[in-house]
Motif scaffolding. Sequence first.
Motif, PDB file in Angstrom:
ATOM      1  N   GLU A   1       3.819   5.619  -5.764  1.00  0.00           N
ATOM      2  CA  GLU A   1       3.761   5.516  -7.226  1.00  0.00           C
ATOM      3  C   GLU A   1       2.631   6.359  -7.798  1.00  0.00           C
ATOM      4  OE1 GLU A   1       3.700   1.415  -8.560  1.00  0.00           O
ATOM      5  OE2 GLU A   1       5.352   0.946  -7.196  1.00  0.00           O
ATOM      6  N   GLU A   2       1.484   6.364  -7.130  1.00  0.00           N
ATOM      7  CA  GLU A   2       0.331   7.110  -7.632  1.00  0.00           C
ATOM      8  C   GLU A   2       0.575   8.619  -7.637  1.00  0.00           C
ATOM      9  OE1 GLU A   2      -4.405   7.857  -6.655  1.00  0.00           O
ATOM     10  OE2 GLU A   2      -3.348   6.220  -5.662  1.00  0.00           O
ATOM     11  N   PHE A   3       1.266   9.135  -6.629  1.00  0.00           N
ATOM     12  CA  PHE A   3       1.410  10.580  -6.502  1.00  0.00           C
ATOM     13  C   PHE A   3       2.779  11.107  -6.922  1.00  0.00           C
ATOM     14  CE2 PHE A   3      -1.844   9.295  -3.385  1.00  0.00           C
ATOM     15  CZ  PHE A   3      -2.932   9.860  -4.034  1.00  0.00           C
ATOM     16  N   ASP A   4       3.697  10.239  -7.261  1.00  0.00           N
ATOM     17  CA  ASP A   4       5.021  10.629  -7.746  1.00  0.00           C
ATOM     18  C   ASP A   4       4.910  10.861  -9.260  1.00  0.00           C
ATOM     19  OD1 ASP A   4       7.676  10.983  -8.355  1.00  0.00           O
ATOM     20  OD2 ASP A   4       8.246   8.892  -8.003  1.00  0.00           O
ATOM     21  N   ALA A   5       4.512  12.072  -9.631  1.00  0.00           N
ATOM     22  CA  ALA A   5       4.227  12.386 -11.033  1.00  0.00           C
ATOM     23  C   ALA A   5       5.447  12.260 -11.937  1.00  0.00           C
ATOM     24  CB  ALA A   5       3.646  13.797 -11.143  1.00  0.00           C
TER      25      ALA A   5
ATOM     26  N   LEU B   1      -1.611  17.605  -4.232  1.00  0.00           N
ATOM     27  CA  LEU B   1      -2.447  16.506  -3.741  1.00  0.00           C
ATOM     28  C   LEU B   1      -3.328  16.963  -2.581  1.00  0.00           C
ATOM     29  CD1 LEU B   1      -3.186  13.452  -3.362  1.00  0.00           C
ATOM     30  CD2 LEU B   1      -1.200  13.322  -1.859  1.00  0.00           C
TER      31      LEU B   1
ATOM     32  N   GLU C   1       4.231  18.289  -5.462  1.00  0.00           N
ATOM     33  CA  GLU C   1       3.261  17.213  -5.651  1.00  0.00           C
ATOM     34  C   GLU C   1       2.397  17.051  -4.394  1.00  0.00           C
ATOM     35  OE1 GLU C   1       5.843  14.357  -8.676  1.00  0.00           O
ATOM     36  OE2 GLU C   1       6.193  14.249  -6.514  1.00  0.00           O
TER      37      GLU C   1
ATOM     38  N   ASP D   1       0.829  -1.208   0.000  1.00  0.00           N
ATOM     39  CA  ASP D   1       0.000   0.000   0.000  1.00  0.00           C
ATOM     40  C   ASP D   1       0.867   1.262   0.000  1.00  0.00           C
ATOM     41  OD1 ASP D   1      -2.184  -1.660   0.065  1.00  0.00           O
ATOM     42  OD2 ASP D   1      -2.696  -1.244   2.169  1.00  0.00           O
TER      43      ASP D   1
ATOM     44  N   ALA E   1       2.214   1.687  -3.473  1.00  0.00           N
ATOM     45  CA  ALA E   1       1.158   2.154  -4.379  1.00  0.00           C
ATOM     46  C   ALA E   1       0.886   3.646  -4.184  1.00  0.00           C
ATOM     47  CB  ALA E   1      -0.120   1.346  -4.147  1.00  0.00           C
ATOM     48  N   MET E   2       0.896   4.124  -2.930  1.00  0.00           N
ATOM     49  CA  MET E   2       0.661   5.548  -2.665  1.00  0.00           C
ATOM     50  C   MET E   2       1.744   6.405  -3.309  1.00  0.00           C
ATOM     51  SD  MET E   2      -0.778   6.023   1.214  1.00  0.00           S
ATOM     52  CE  MET E   2       0.231   4.846   2.084  1.00  0.00           C
TER      53      MET E   2
END
Length: 178
Positions: A155-159, A173, A169, A149, A152-153
């Motif tokens: 990866e999702e927010f690391d533009a 967010l 970022e 988890d 995943a967090m």
Amino acid sequence: MASSGRAIQYTIPAREDFNKLADEQKTRINEAFDLFDSNKDGLLSYEEFRFVLRALGFELPKPQTYDLLIRHGQKPANWPHDQECAPVYRLFTLPTAQAISGTLIRGRDPREELRRAFRLFDTDGKGMITQDDLRKVSKQVGNNIPDADIAAMVEEFDASGKGGVDEDEFLRLMLSKK
């Protein structure tokens, strides 16, 4: 030393800002007051009030808190009515602490607050929040988030794919959540 003959009069600050706070923020102010009201008399000394402000995230300079004491501190109940009370002996009531804290909270810059929150995660000042940072904070608060988890967090927010969430970022967010 001659006296100017002018007594220091305290004023009760307006509570509009406190009344506009979310219930959670009001509760936090009240809990901080109760925590630092060491003798449970419903009054805070100058030092106790400074601790309340720190607990709420404010590091006001001493001259600024002393000015609040002069303007809003009141004489202790047992102080002789006809005698001047030096500011260092004046006290803050709960309504006064609520009003001052409410004004300070409502006056906060949300972006600066988020930058401060970012620094809580980025403890070593590298400019980004990594999986290790999230894992460390998660354990510190007793909420062990599974590694999958956490990955995943990030990866999702690391533009930009650099392995962590940078301050810009993080701000985007958090401000998009409001």
